[in-house]
Design a protein around this motif. Structure first.
Motif, PDB file in Angstrom:
ATOM      1  N   HIS A  24       2.418 -37.577  -9.700  1.00  0.00           N
ATOM      2  CA  HIS A  24       1.207 -37.634  -8.883  1.00  0.00           C
ATOM      3  C   HIS A  24       1.539 -37.877  -7.411  1.00  0.00           C
ATOM      4  N   PHE A  25       2.566 -38.690  -7.164  1.00  0.00           N
ATOM      5  CA  PHE A  25       2.983 -38.934  -5.785  1.00  0.00           C
ATOM      6  C   PHE A  25       3.389 -37.623  -5.113  1.00  0.00           C
ATOM      7  N   PHE A  26       4.205 -36.831  -5.799  1.00  0.00           N
ATOM      8  CA  PHE A  26       4.685 -35.593  -5.189  1.00  0.00           C
ATOM      9  C   PHE A  26       3.584 -34.533  -5.114  1.00  0.00           C
ATOM     10  N   ILE A  27       2.681 -34.513  -6.079  1.00  0.00           N
ATOM     11  CA  ILE A  27       1.549 -33.579  -5.990  1.00  0.00           C
ATOM     12  C   ILE A  27       0.698 -33.922  -4.774  1.00  0.00           C
ATOM     13  N   ALA A  28       0.382 -35.205  -4.602  1.00  0.00           N
ATOM     14  CA  ALA A  28      -0.443 -35.622  -3.462  1.00  0.00           C
ATOM     15  C   ALA A  28       0.271 -35.335  -2.142  1.00  0.00           C
ATOM     16  N   LEU A  29       1.579 -35.569  -2.085  1.00  0.00           N
ATOM     17  CA  LEU A  29       2.329 -35.306  -0.857  1.00  0.00           C
ATOM     18  C   LEU A  29       2.376 -33.810  -0.561  1.00  0.00           C
ATOM     19  N   TYR A  30       2.474 -32.999  -1.597  1.00  0.00           N
ATOM     20  CA  TYR A  30       2.479 -31.545  -1.422  1.00  0.00           C
ATOM     21  C   TYR A  30       1.136 -31.083  -0.848  1.00  0.00           C
ATOM     22  N   VAL A  31       0.034 -31.608  -1.392  1.00  0.00           N
ATOM     23  CA  VAL A  31      -1.296 -31.236  -0.898  1.00  0.00           C
ATOM     24  C   VAL A  31      -1.470 -31.685   0.551  1.00  0.00           C
ATOM     25  N   ALA A  32      -1.012 -32.899   0.872  1.00  0.00           N
ATOM     26  CA  ALA A  32      -1.109 -33.392   2.250  1.00  0.00           C
ATOM     27  C   ALA A  32      -0.329 -32.494   3.199  1.00  0.00           C
ATOM     28  N   SER A  33       0.857 -32.068   2.786  1.00  0.00           N
ATOM     29  CA  SER A  33       1.657 -31.176   3.625  1.00  0.00           C
ATOM     30  C   SER A  33       0.970 -29.825   3.788  1.00  0.00           C
ATOM     31  N   ASP A  34       0.336 -29.349   2.723  1.00  0.00           N
ATOM     32  CA  ASP A  34      -0.438 -28.106   2.823  1.00  0.00           C
ATOM     33  C   ASP A  34      -1.535 -28.219   3.867  1.00  0.00           C
ATOM     34  N   MET A  35      -2.201 -29.366   3.908  1.00  0.00           N
ATOM     35  CA  MET A  35      -3.322 -29.562   4.822  1.00  0.00           C
ATOM     36  C   MET A  35      -2.877 -29.683   6.277  1.00  0.00           C
ATOM     37  N   GLU A  36      -1.775 -30.381   6.512  1.00  0.00           N
ATOM     38  CA  GLU A  36      -1.407 -30.728   7.879  1.00  0.00           C
ATOM     39  C   GLU A  36      -0.223 -29.945   8.423  1.00  0.00           C
ATOM     40  N   GLU A  37       0.697 -29.540   7.568  1.00  0.00           N
ATOM     41  CA  GLU A  37       1.941 -28.952   8.056  1.00  0.00           C
ATOM     42  C   GLU A  37       2.140 -27.521   7.580  1.00  0.00           C
ATOM     43  N   ASP A  38       1.936 -27.283   6.294  1.00  0.00           N
ATOM     44  CA  ASP A  38       2.228 -25.997   5.665  1.00  0.00           C
ATOM     45  C   ASP A  38       3.661 -25.570   5.959  1.00  0.00           C
ATOM     46  N   ASN A  39       4.569 -26.533   5.846  1.00  0.00           N
ATOM     47  CA  ASN A  39       5.989 -26.285   6.069  1.00  0.00           C
ATOM     48  C   ASN A  39       6.613 -25.928   4.732  1.00  0.00           C
ATOM     49  N   GLN A  40       6.791 -24.643   4.480  1.00  0.00           N
ATOM     50  CA  GLN A  40       7.261 -24.191   3.169  1.00  0.00           C
ATOM     51  C   GLN A  40       8.663 -24.691   2.855  1.00  0.00           C
ATOM     52  N   ALA A  41       9.533 -24.680   3.846  1.00  0.00           N
ATOM     53  CA  ALA A  41      10.919 -25.096   3.599  1.00  0.00           C
ATOM     54  C   ALA A  41      10.990 -26.549   3.143  1.00  0.00           C
ATOM     55  N   SER A  42      10.231 -27.421   3.809  1.00  0.00           N
ATOM     56  CA  SER A  42      10.253 -28.832   3.435  1.00  0.00           C
ATOM     57  C   SER A  42       9.594 -29.058   2.087  1.00  0.00           C
ATOM     58  N   LYS A  43       8.539 -28.311   1.800  1.00  0.00           N
ATOM     59  CA  LYS A  43       7.849 -28.493   0.525  1.00  0.00           C
ATOM     60  C   LYS A  43       8.713 -28.062  -0.646  1.00  0.00           C
ATOM     61  N   GLN A  44       9.601 -27.096  -0.426  1.00  0.00           N
ATOM     62  CA  GLN A  44      10.473 -26.666  -1.513  1.00  0.00           C
ATOM     63  C   GLN A  44      11.407 -27.793  -1.955  1.00  0.00           C
TER      64      GLN A  44
END
Length: 254
Positions: free
Chosen positions: A174-194
């Motif tokens: 859940h921590f990583f899912i929430a962090l992924y969604v937050a990154s989608d909202m604010e950063e959309d940095n694909q390399a970091s999300k991978q």
């Protein structure tokens, strides 16, 4: 004429007529965050529809007891349960109150105060997950704070408060899912999300479709409310300002 009294806080009530028979002028302000709502023990008292939602999420995320192996990967038993799961609707939003911001003669300014949905138990869950070894390694790896600065991490706490799970149900996933969604909202940095997948699943790509399916269900459980304001993030950080992750300020990196 009476003197001005700035920043007088009080609960909203019907203005009393003045001694001159003239009602005071009221100015409304609709934007003002309020303090966190008091903690309520979920095991006591009558249960609301949100509690039913938590039970459904318990079936969706049983990894706390049986669906995660020693490396944190989801067991195949979870995949068969997702197709037939009917998620509940989002829990109702926090109540609103009115407070007097200032008085000046017959003029009075009111502000709408929003009770924060973030409870102490959500902060406790977040602090517990920060001690998870995989989460620790991930935060240590992200030295440039591309996907885990203090605002993105505060959004994780906000999402925990909206998703409707019991505190003991939140796990590493859940921590990583929430962090992924937050990154989608604010950063959309694909390399970091991978990198999230690398820390969760290693080199295996087999679990990524399931991760994205769970991510969409997580967003749906929040009623698609993924936006978190800067003021909300700062309010979350102010609850425990000494927590070490709140020093992860991207603007201080040379």
């Amino acid at each position: 004429m009476a003197g001005c009294e700035p920043h007088v806080q009080a609960e909203a009530q019907s203005p009393q007529p003045s001694s001159l028979g003239c009602p005071p002028e009221v100015v409304l302000d609709h934007e003002a965050p309020g303090p966190s709502a008091p903690w309520v023990d979920p095991s006591s008292g009558p249960q609301s529809p949100a509690c039913n939602g938590k039970r459904a999420w318990s079936a969706a995320f049983p990894e706390s007891a049986e669906a995660l192996d020693s490396e944190g990967e989801l067991m195949p038993v979870l995949q068969g349960r997702l197709a037939s799961l009917l998620l509940p609707g989002p829990a109702p939003g926090p109540p609103e109150t009115w407070g007097v911001e200032w008085l000046c003669g017959l003029k009075m300014r009111l502000k709408r105060r929003r009770a924060s949905p973030v409870l102490p138990e959500h902060h406790a869950v977040f602090a517990r997950l920060l001690e998870d070894p995989v989460v620790k390694r991930f935060l240590a790896w992200d030295k440039n704070l591309r996907v885990s600065d203090k605002y993105l991490l505060a959004m994780v706490v906000a999402y925990f408060s909206r998703a409707g799970l019991f505190s003991w149900q939140y796990q590493r996933l859940h921590f990583f899912i929430a962090l992924y969604v937050a990154s989608d909202m604010e950063e959309d940095n694909q390399a970091s999300k991978q990198a999230i997948f690398a820390f969760l699943y290693g080199q295996s790509r087999a679990q990524r479709p399931l991760f994205h399916k769970l991510r969409l269900q997580f967003i749906r459980s929040m009623g698609w409310q993924t936006r978190v304001t800067r003021e909300e993030c700062e309010e979350i950080q102010a609850y425990d300002p000494e927590l070490w992750v709140w020093r992860r300020d991207r603007t201080l990196i040379p």
